[in-house]
Design a protein around this motif. Structure first.
Motif, PDB file in Angstrom:
ATOM      1  N   GLN A  44      72.836  14.609  25.419  1.00  0.00           N
ATOM      2  CA  GLN A  44      72.518  14.106  26.745  1.00  0.00           C
ATOM      3  C   GLN A  44      71.811  15.166  27.570  1.00  0.00           C
ATOM      4  O   GLN A  44      70.969  14.851  28.398  1.00  0.00           O
ATOM      5  CB  GLN A  44      73.784  13.656  27.474  1.00  0.00           C
ATOM      6  CG  GLN A  44      74.336  12.354  26.976  1.00  0.00           C
ATOM      7  CD  GLN A  44      75.595  11.950  27.728  1.00  0.00           C
ATOM      8  OE1 GLN A  44      76.256  12.782  28.322  1.00  0.00           O
ATOM      9  NE2 GLN A  44      75.916  10.680  27.674  1.00  0.00           N
ATOM     10  N   GLY A  45      72.155  16.427  27.352  1.00  0.00           N
ATOM     11  CA  GLY A  45      71.576  17.508  28.118  1.00  0.00           C
ATOM     12  C   GLY A  45      70.147  17.826  27.738  1.00  0.00           C
ATOM     13  O   GLY A  45      69.394  18.399  28.514  1.00  0.00           O
ATOM     14  N   TYR A  49      63.210  16.877  24.939  1.00  0.00           N
ATOM     15  CA  TYR A  49      62.730  16.192  23.741  1.00  0.00           C
ATOM     16  C   TYR A  49      62.065  14.869  24.111  1.00  0.00           C
ATOM     17  O   TYR A  49      60.985  14.552  23.613  1.00  0.00           O
ATOM     18  CB  TYR A  49      63.881  15.951  22.761  1.00  0.00           C
ATOM     19  CG  TYR A  49      63.487  15.145  21.554  1.00  0.00           C
ATOM     20  CD1 TYR A  49      62.728  15.708  20.536  1.00  0.00           C
ATOM     21  CD2 TYR A  49      63.851  13.816  21.438  1.00  0.00           C
ATOM     22  CE1 TYR A  49      62.352  14.973  19.437  1.00  0.00           C
ATOM     23  CE2 TYR A  49      63.483  13.067  20.335  1.00  0.00           C
ATOM     24  CZ  TYR A  49      62.736  13.652  19.340  1.00  0.00           C
ATOM     25  OH  TYR A  49      62.364  12.909  18.252  1.00  0.00           O
ATOM     26  N   SER A  50      62.705  14.111  24.977  1.00  0.00           N
ATOM     27  CA  SER A  50      62.152  12.809  25.339  1.00  0.00           C
ATOM     28  C   SER A  50      60.847  12.963  26.127  1.00  0.00           C
ATOM     29  O   SER A  50      59.923  12.169  25.959  1.00  0.00           O
ATOM     30  CB  SER A  50      63.162  11.992  26.135  1.00  0.00           C
ATOM     31  OG  SER A  50      63.501  12.661  27.319  1.00  0.00           O
ATOM     32  N   THR A  51      60.757  13.971  26.978  1.00  0.00           N
ATOM     33  CA  THR A  51      59.514  14.167  27.729  1.00  0.00           C
ATOM     34  C   THR A  51      58.400  14.649  26.810  1.00  0.00           C
ATOM     35  O   THR A  51      57.256  14.205  26.939  1.00  0.00           O
ATOM     36  CB  THR A  51      59.712  15.161  28.884  1.00  0.00           C
ATOM     37  OG1 THR A  51      60.209  16.395  28.367  1.00  0.00           O
ATOM     38  CG2 THR A  51      60.664  14.612  29.919  1.00  0.00           C
ATOM     39  N   ALA A  54      57.214  11.656  24.826  1.00  0.00           N
ATOM     40  CA  ALA A  54      56.399  10.759  25.643  1.00  0.00           C
ATOM     41  C   ALA A  54      54.995  11.315  25.824  1.00  0.00           C
ATOM     42  O   ALA A  54      54.009  10.573  25.753  1.00  0.00           O
ATOM     43  CB  ALA A  54      57.064  10.537  26.997  1.00  0.00           C
ATOM     44  N   GLU A  55      54.890  12.630  26.031  1.00  0.00           N
ATOM     45  CA  GLU A  55      53.572  13.253  26.163  1.00  0.00           C
ATOM     46  C   GLU A  55      52.786  13.131  24.856  1.00  0.00           C
ATOM     47  O   GLU A  55      51.581  12.864  24.870  1.00  0.00           O
ATOM     48  CB  GLU A  55      53.727  14.715  26.547  1.00  0.00           C
ATOM     49  CG  GLU A  55      54.242  14.933  27.954  1.00  0.00           C
ATOM     50  CD  GLU A  55      54.552  16.388  28.251  1.00  0.00           C
ATOM     51  OE1 GLU A  55      54.344  17.244  27.356  1.00  0.00           O
ATOM     52  OE2 GLU A  55      55.030  16.656  29.356  1.00  0.00           O
ATOM     53  N   ARG A  56      53.455  13.329  23.721  1.00  0.00           N
ATOM     54  CA  ARG A  56      52.804  13.235  22.419  1.00  0.00           C
ATOM     55  C   ARG A  56      52.302  11.813  22.174  1.00  0.00           C
ATOM     56  O   ARG A  56      51.180  11.608  21.682  1.00  0.00           O
ATOM     57  CB  ARG A  56      53.793  13.651  21.324  1.00  0.00           C
ATOM     58  CG  ARG A  56      53.288  13.473  19.923  1.00  0.00           C
ATOM     59  CD  ARG A  56      52.289  14.519  19.533  1.00  0.00           C
ATOM     60  NE  ARG A  56      51.956  14.368  18.133  1.00  0.00           N
ATOM     61  CZ  ARG A  56      50.732  14.428  17.655  1.00  0.00           C
ATOM     62  NH1 ARG A  56      49.735  14.703  18.447  1.00  0.00           N
ATOM     63  NH2 ARG A  56      50.507  14.266  16.375  1.00  0.00           N
TER      64      ARG A  56
END
Length: 86
Positions: A44-45, A49-51, A54-56
């Motif tokens: 959760q912390g 990774y998710s950002t 999303a950029e990729r």
């Protein structure tokens, strides 16, 4: 005509399971609890990774739409062989 209940129908299974409400032993809370493992808390912390992903994805969409995205056929073939061999 009098019908009496004999056998299984006369047994009340719930009668023996009655809890004493006034007992001090029943003061235990029956509320649900949720516990999250250490691994899940760490996951959760990690929001970078998710950002980054999303950029990729946005970059790949832009490259595909502009026609600049090139597929490395050799790399695709190697990855397919690795997948189907195991």
């Amino acid at each position: 005509m009098k019908i009496t209940s004999y056998g299984i129908n006369a047994v009340n299974a719930y009668k023996n399971q009655v809890r004493d409400v006034k007992s001090s032993a029943n003061k235990v809370s029956f509320a649900d609890k949720i516990e999250i493992s250490k691994t899940a808390q760490e996951m959760q912390g990690v929001s970078t990774y998710s950002t980054e992903r999303a950029e990729r994805v946005q970059q790949l969409k832009k490259d595909i739409n502009s026609g600049e995205y090139k597929v490395d056929a050799r790399k695709v073939a190697e990855d397919m062989l690795k997948y189907y061999r195991f």
